[in-house]
Design a protein around this motif. Structure first.
Motif, short mmCIF file in Angstrom:
data_model
loop_
_atom_site.label_atom_id
_atom_site.label_comp_id
_atom_site.label_asym_id
_atom_site.label_seq_id
_atom_site.Cartn_x
_atom_site.Cartn_y
_atom_site.Cartn_z
N ALA A 1 -8.83 1.36 -7.22
CA ALA A 1 -7.80 2.18 -6.57
C ALA A 1 -7.04 3.00 -7.61
CB ALA A 1 -6.84 1.30 -5.78
N ARG A 2 -6.73 2.38 -8.77
CA ARG A 2 -6.01 3.10 -9.83
C ARG A 2 -6.87 4.23 -10.40
NH1 ARG A 2 -4.48 -2.05 -10.90
NH2 ARG A 2 -5.94 -2.35 -12.60
N ARG B 1 -9.29 3.04 7.84
CA ARG B 1 -7.88 2.62 7.83
C ARG B 1 -7.57 1.79 6.59
NH1 ARG B 1 -6.84 -1.45 11.90
NH2 ARG B 1 -7.12 -2.77 10.13
N GLU C 1 -6.63 10.31 0.03
CA GLU C 1 -5.46 11.17 -0.01
C GLU C 1 -5.32 11.94 1.29
OE1 GLU C 1 -5.14 13.99 -3.20
OE2 GLU C 1 -5.51 12.42 -4.66
N GLN C 2 -6.42 12.58 1.67
CA GLN C 2 -6.43 13.44 2.85
C GLN C 2 -7.86 13.49 3.38
OE1 GLN C 2 -5.11 17.37 1.91
NE2 GLN C 2 -5.68 18.21 3.87
N ARG D 1 -7.32 4.00 3.64
CA ARG D 1 -6.06 4.76 3.70
C ARG D 1 -4.90 3.88 3.25
NH1 ARG D 1 -5.00 10.19 4.82
NH2 ARG D 1 -2.98 10.38 5.76
N GLU D 2 -4.87 2.61 3.72
CA GLU D 2 -3.78 1.70 3.35
C GLU D 2 -3.81 1.35 1.87
OE1 GLU D 2 -3.93 -1.68 5.98
OE2 GLU D 2 -3.61 -0.43 7.76
N LEU D 3 -5.00 1.35 1.26
CA LEU D 3 -5.13 1.04 -0.16
C LEU D 3 -4.96 2.28 -1.04
CD1 LEU D 3 -8.18 -1.38 -0.06
CD2 LEU D 3 -5.82 -1.97 -0.60
N ASP D 4 -4.62 3.41 -0.42
CA ASP D 4 -4.48 4.69 -1.11
C ASP D 4 -5.78 5.14 -1.76
OD1 ASP D 4 -1.82 5.11 -0.45
OD2 ASP D 4 -1.10 3.95 -2.15
N PHE D 5 -6.94 4.76 -1.18
CA PHE D 5 -8.23 5.28 -1.64
C PHE D 5 -8.43 6.69 -1.08
CE2 PHE D 5 -10.55 0.93 -2.07
CZ PHE D 5 -9.95 0.74 -3.29
N ASP E 1 -9.13 5.95 -8.85
CA ASP E 1 -9.17 7.04 -7.87
C ASP E 1 -7.91 7.88 -7.90
OD1 ASP E 1 -11.67 6.36 -7.08
OD2 ASP E 1 -11.08 5.44 -5.18
N ARG E 2 -6.78 7.26 -8.23
CA ARG E 2 -5.51 8.00 -8.22
C ARG E 2 -5.31 8.78 -9.50
NH1 ARG E 2 -2.01 3.23 -7.03
NH2 ARG E 2 -3.60 2.21 -5.85
#
Length: 166
Positions: A161-162, A15, A24-25, A18-22, A164-165
């Motif tokens: 996090a950046r 969770r 995607e799916q 997911r909240e940290l946008d680590f 990973d995106r």
């Protein structure tokens, strides 16, 4: 794993990721790693079962230089190996995202009944790296001692996090 089947083992960490946008799916990471390796012409990553754990070896296009902050190369490699194999330090950082916590709380959050030598070692390392700090620095052995993320620790998470995106 290769087919994108995902089974959550720790819903709290999942969770938070997911909240940290680590994330995607669910289940998309491993297939993407294999596709990316293939598109870059790299050797296929290896998935190795080690007891109840899984080790994934991913080959890089070029070597990465590691800043040592005054540590010798041997000590950095030793520390990185410990960091990656145990992943306790990463979990400690994630647990401290929400609340300050003492060693007993961190041990519990890691699913351990008591504080371990490895937990103490990783807390010490995170303190040395200035990723976490004591809430009562003047009394390091206090039974009320807790730990919290520093600005550097939060920046590290933000940087990860950046990456990973991208």
């Amino acid at each position: 794993m290769l087919q994108g089947v995902s089974k959550l083992r720790n819903r709290i960490i999942a969770r938070v990721f997911r909240e940290l946008d680590f994330v995607e799916q669910w289940g998309s990471g491993v297939p993407r790693i294999f596709k990316e390796a293939e598109s870059l012409g790299l050797p296929e990553p290896k998935i190795i079962e080690v007891g109840m754990r899984v080790r994934v070896i991913v080959y890089l296009l070029e070597s990465i230089k590691i800043g040592t902050n005054g540590l010798t190369t041997g000590r950095v490699e030793s520390w990185l190996e410990s960091w990656l194999e145990s992943q306790i330090a990463t979990k400690v950082i994630i647990l401290l995202l929400k609340n300050d916590a003492g060693k007993a709380e961190l041990a519990s959050g890691l699913g351990h009944k008591t504080e371990s030598e490895e937990l103490n070692k990783q807390i010490k390392r995170l303190l040395e790296l200035d990723y976490i700090e004591m809430t009562i620095p003047e009394k390091p052995k206090s039974s009320k001692q807790k730990y919290r993320l520093t600005t550097k620790g939060k920046a590290f998470l933000g940087k990860e996090a950046r990456k990973d995106r991208e």
